[in-house]
Write a protein that holds these residues in place. Sequence first.
Motif, mmCIF file in Angstrom:
data_model
loop_
_atom_site.group_PDB
_atom_site.id
_atom_site.type_symbol
_atom_site.label_atom_id
_atom_site.label_comp_id
_atom_site.label_asym_id
_atom_site.label_seq_id
_atom_site.Cartn_x
_atom_site.Cartn_y
_atom_site.Cartn_z
ATOM 1 N N ALA A 114 40.410 -8.167 -41.119
ATOM 2 C CA ALA A 114 39.141 -8.189 -40.401
ATOM 3 C C ALA A 114 39.356 -7.773 -38.952
ATOM 4 N N ASP A 115 38.286 -7.363 -38.298
ATOM 5 C CA ASP A 115 38.354 -7.030 -36.881
ATOM 6 C C ASP A 115 38.841 -8.253 -36.105
ATOM 7 N N GLY A 116 39.855 -8.051 -35.278
ATOM 8 C CA GLY A 116 40.430 -9.147 -34.512
ATOM 9 C C GLY A 116 41.643 -9.786 -35.148
ATOM 10 N N ASP A 117 41.969 -9.418 -36.386
ATOM 11 C CA ASP A 117 43.175 -9.963 -37.017
ATOM 12 C C ASP A 117 44.424 -9.426 -36.317
ATOM 13 N N VAL A 118 45.420 -10.283 -36.194
ATOM 14 C CA VAL A 118 46.681 -9.893 -35.563
ATOM 15 C C VAL A 118 47.561 -9.198 -36.596
ATOM 16 N N VAL A 119 47.999 -7.989 -36.279
ATOM 17 C CA VAL A 119 48.907 -7.237 -37.153
ATOM 18 C C VAL A 119 50.322 -7.765 -36.974
ATOM 19 N N TRP A 120 50.763 -7.842 -35.718
ATOM 20 C CA TRP A 120 52.023 -8.492 -35.385
ATOM 21 C C TRP A 120 52.031 -8.866 -33.914
ATOM 22 N N TRP A 121 53.050 -9.600 -33.500
ATOM 23 C CA TRP A 121 53.085 -10.122 -32.138
ATOM 24 C C TRP A 121 54.531 -10.336 -31.706
#
Length: 388
Positions: free
Chosen positions: A46-53
């Motif tokens: 979804a929009d705003g989901d974190v792909v990685w960090w």
Amino acid sequence: MRRLWTVLLAVVLVSTVAGPATAAEPPQGPAGDAFYTPPSPLPAGADGDVVWWRPLPDQSGARGYLVLYRSRSATDAPIAVSGRVLVPTAPWAGAGPRPIVSVASGTRGIGDRCAPSKFQPDYEKPLFVDAMLSRGWAVAITDYEGLGTPGLHTYVVGRSEGHTVIDAARAATRLPAAGLAAGGPIAFSGYSQGGGGAAWAGELAPSYAPELTVAGITAGGTPADLDVVAKSLDGGIGFGFLLLSALGLDAAYPELDLPAYLNDRGRTLYTTQQDACVDAVFGYAFGHIADYTTANPLATAKWQARLAENKLGARPPKAPVFLFHGSGDEIIPLSQAQTLRSQYCAAGVPVTWGTYLGEHVTTLAFSAGDVVGYLADRFAGKPARSNC
């Protein structure tokens, strides 16, 4: 059969009590510049989901995280955007969840090396980001579309900036390491390019992110009407910003075909300045569109249509707004910001309007305390005082 129904009923009851399954914690991304290159294909989400960090080095009183998150381009295509999340180390002592300010950065440039998460000096940090953190608020700072991540930065393109500012706030609450709860108060804040980003986030949030509780918006030195801004910059000291804007619009809307209008000098600029940072802008002071073109693209119907599409004011925010501008702003005309104020006021938006005695850069410094104070009142639940 009775035993089977008993088991099924138990499963349903447990599922109901437990609620929906929580999403898996996003992985840590690679170090260095590889962080900014998203996986291909982009993972579903979804929009705003974190792909990685990745964790950032701790700063005084705050933890930092570099994030790559999902958002949408100016034309609503799914994209990955980089940014930062900063969280005070001290526990939140206020009522409810810790507030989050999604800060839209001012102009850094259009090259990947100019991304706010990379670029120094970080001039907003000492002016108001540190003050926000000292009040216990978390801060999310987007790098915008194509600034750090692949593709050219869509500089001053409203929908793109609004999406990325909104989704930075969403991403902050979807990063378990940050410990931020969803459902708390959100604010959008920015100056110059960031004023546009914050205002666009405010206008788009009711439809794009209706789940967010937007407590307030601060937008200063705002390029609300790009056509008016462009005409003012042509021949002026800030002409370099017009060049960046043309490159940004062309990146967002390929049908604009900027190279088709360029002369030899313009084509050289087009190919050599796509990695330019803000320090290069004033090398083009007092230039004219005619110096780089065979015909003015801004005068054509397709460019005018896109400029009109990127004009603020047609979708009034649902949250109160602090709009402000320098009385002697030599980059972004005061008049078009006053027009935006009138539009918001006519639509019933609670607008606090401020004019500061100064030009574009000094107004950023002069207004910083008022920006933080305005947001403090909104987070405290105080009614906004409109001076429409």
